[in-house]
Write a protein that holds these residues in place. Structure first.
Motif, PDB file in Angstrom:
ATOM      1  N   HIS A   5      -3.178 -14.272   4.583  1.00 38.46           N
ATOM      2  CA  HIS A   5      -4.679 -14.013   5.222  1.00 38.46           C
ATOM      3  C   HIS A   5      -5.304 -15.362   4.004  1.00 38.46           C
ATOM      4  N   VAL A  46      -2.496 -11.396  -1.092  1.00 42.32           N
ATOM      5  CA  VAL A  46      -3.272 -10.914   0.198  1.00 42.32           C
ATOM      6  C   VAL A  46      -3.545 -12.507   0.431  1.00 42.32           C
ATOM      7  N   ASP A  99       1.100  -1.159  -0.013  1.00 41.06           N
ATOM      8  CA  ASP A  99      -0.066   0.102   0.557  1.00 41.06           C
ATOM      9  C   ASP A  99       0.442   0.900   0.103  1.00 41.06           C
ATOM     10  N   ASP A 113      -5.001   0.006   6.076  1.00 42.30           N
ATOM     11  CA  ASP A 113      -3.732   0.076   5.749  1.00 42.30           C
ATOM     12  C   ASP A 113      -3.065  -0.034   6.898  1.00 42.30           C
ATOM     13  N   TYR A 150       4.223 -10.163   4.056  1.00 42.62           N
ATOM     14  CA  TYR A 150       3.943  -9.440   3.128  1.00 42.62           C
ATOM     15  C   TYR A 150       5.518  -9.494   2.035  1.00 42.62           C
ATOM     16  N   LYS A 161      -3.430  -1.922   9.612  1.00 48.96           N
ATOM     17  CA  LYS A 161      -3.684  -3.565   9.798  1.00 48.96           C
ATOM     18  C   LYS A 161      -2.613  -4.179   9.076  1.00 48.96           C
ATOM     19  N   GLU A 162      -2.881  -4.363   7.942  1.00 53.47           N
ATOM     20  CA  GLU A 162      -2.046  -5.024   7.286  1.00 53.47           C
ATOM     21  C   GLU A 162      -0.722  -4.525   7.050  1.00 53.47           C
TER      22      GLU A 162
END
Length: 286
Positions: A130, A126, A62, A207, A217, A209-210
């Motif tokens: 998750h 992703v 992001d 954003d 990632y 949380k990610e």
């Protein structure tokens, strides 16, 4: 301007921690203007020839700058020649098909450039961070989280490789770009969205949380890039902390790829060529 594009290309195993996130090219914005005009001209010829299509894949964390890159690199394209797709959460219809279906039907036709802003790689990025998201695909062999192991995702990557090999053989030029952003620069860009009222709409609590899953990632990106960078569908790791530089590097990479294909406009049928003067005379005498 010629530059060493090969240094960004993934030809062997890559370690993202060892790759630069910041590079500065002087007058990058001015250089981009010249390059994107050349790309647009070559795309017009590719469109007329109708033999090749091009798929540009953009991935990154992001705030990596994907949206603004699309806007700045492709702004001089004829609108008929470029299509941009951004893949969000799959729809009910898309979930009734295999994970590549929605990407396949969005592929560019011959003569066109397709830009995937977030791509088919979301299915091994992703969903790997998750894994519970995969349950919505209702896959018969997936009964629990234990089924969503490395083997599952590596199998998906193998199928992605097959997908890309197939479309490349059909005339699709594939270029994949990972916009490599530092965690510190992401923090700065998120704060900018919060500090500037006009940018508030870009911010989402998700954003943050990610962001807490940053290391996971990075692992997933590294694994996917290493397993899916091929001669016919190479990955390029682009330092993304300076947006103008990142945009220029991507544009220059596309330009140099296009120049290798020697696109040619089709010639008119001889019968039409012989009558060109007649057609001119007819129009001039109206």
């Amino acid at each position: 301007m010629k530059m060493n594009i090969e240094k960004y290309k993934v030809n062997g195993e890559v370690k993202l921690k060892k790759k630069k996130t910041l590079e500065y090219i002087e007058d990058a914005e001015k250089k981009l203007k010249k390059v994107r005009k050349k790309i647009a001209d070559l795309q017009n010829t590719m469109y007329a020839e109708g033999k090749y299509s091009t798929l540009i894949c953009l991935q990154g964390m992001d705030t990596a700058g994907k949206d603004s890159l699309v806007r700045e690199v492709f702004k001089q394209f004829n609108v008929r020649g470029v299509e941009v797709h951004s893949f969000k959460v799959p729809t009910e219809l898309e979930l009734k098909h295999d994970f590549l279906w929605r990407h396949y039907i969005a592929l560019p036709a011959k003569g066109k450039v397709g830009v995937f802003n977030r791509t088919h790689y979301e299915n091994v990025l992703v969903t790997r961070v998750h894994p519970e998201y995969v349950f919505s695909e209702n896959i018969p062999t997936v009964k629990s989280l234990e089924d969503l192991n490395d083997e599952f995702y590596h199998d998906r990557m193998d199928r992605i490789n097959q997908f890309e090999k197939h479309i490349a053989a059909n005339g699709t030029i594939i270029l994949k770009f990972f916009l490599h952003l530092s965690k510190e620069e992401q923090k700065n860009r998120l704060l900018r969205r919060l500090n500037i009222p006009e940018k508030n709409w870009k911010f989402s609590a998700g954003d943050l949380k990610e962001r807490k899953l940053w290391n996971k990632y990075q692992f997933c990106y590294e694994d996917a890039i290493n397993r899916t960078s091929t001669d016919h569908a190479p990955w390029y790791v682009i330092p993304a902390d300076d947006k103008p530089t990142a945009r220029f590097i991507v544009a220059q990479t596309i330009l140099e790829a296009f120049e290798k294909y020697n696109f040619k406009e089709p010639t008119l049928d001889k019968k039409l060529l012989d009558k060109i003067n007649e057609f001119k005379e007819e129009l001039n005498n109206e």
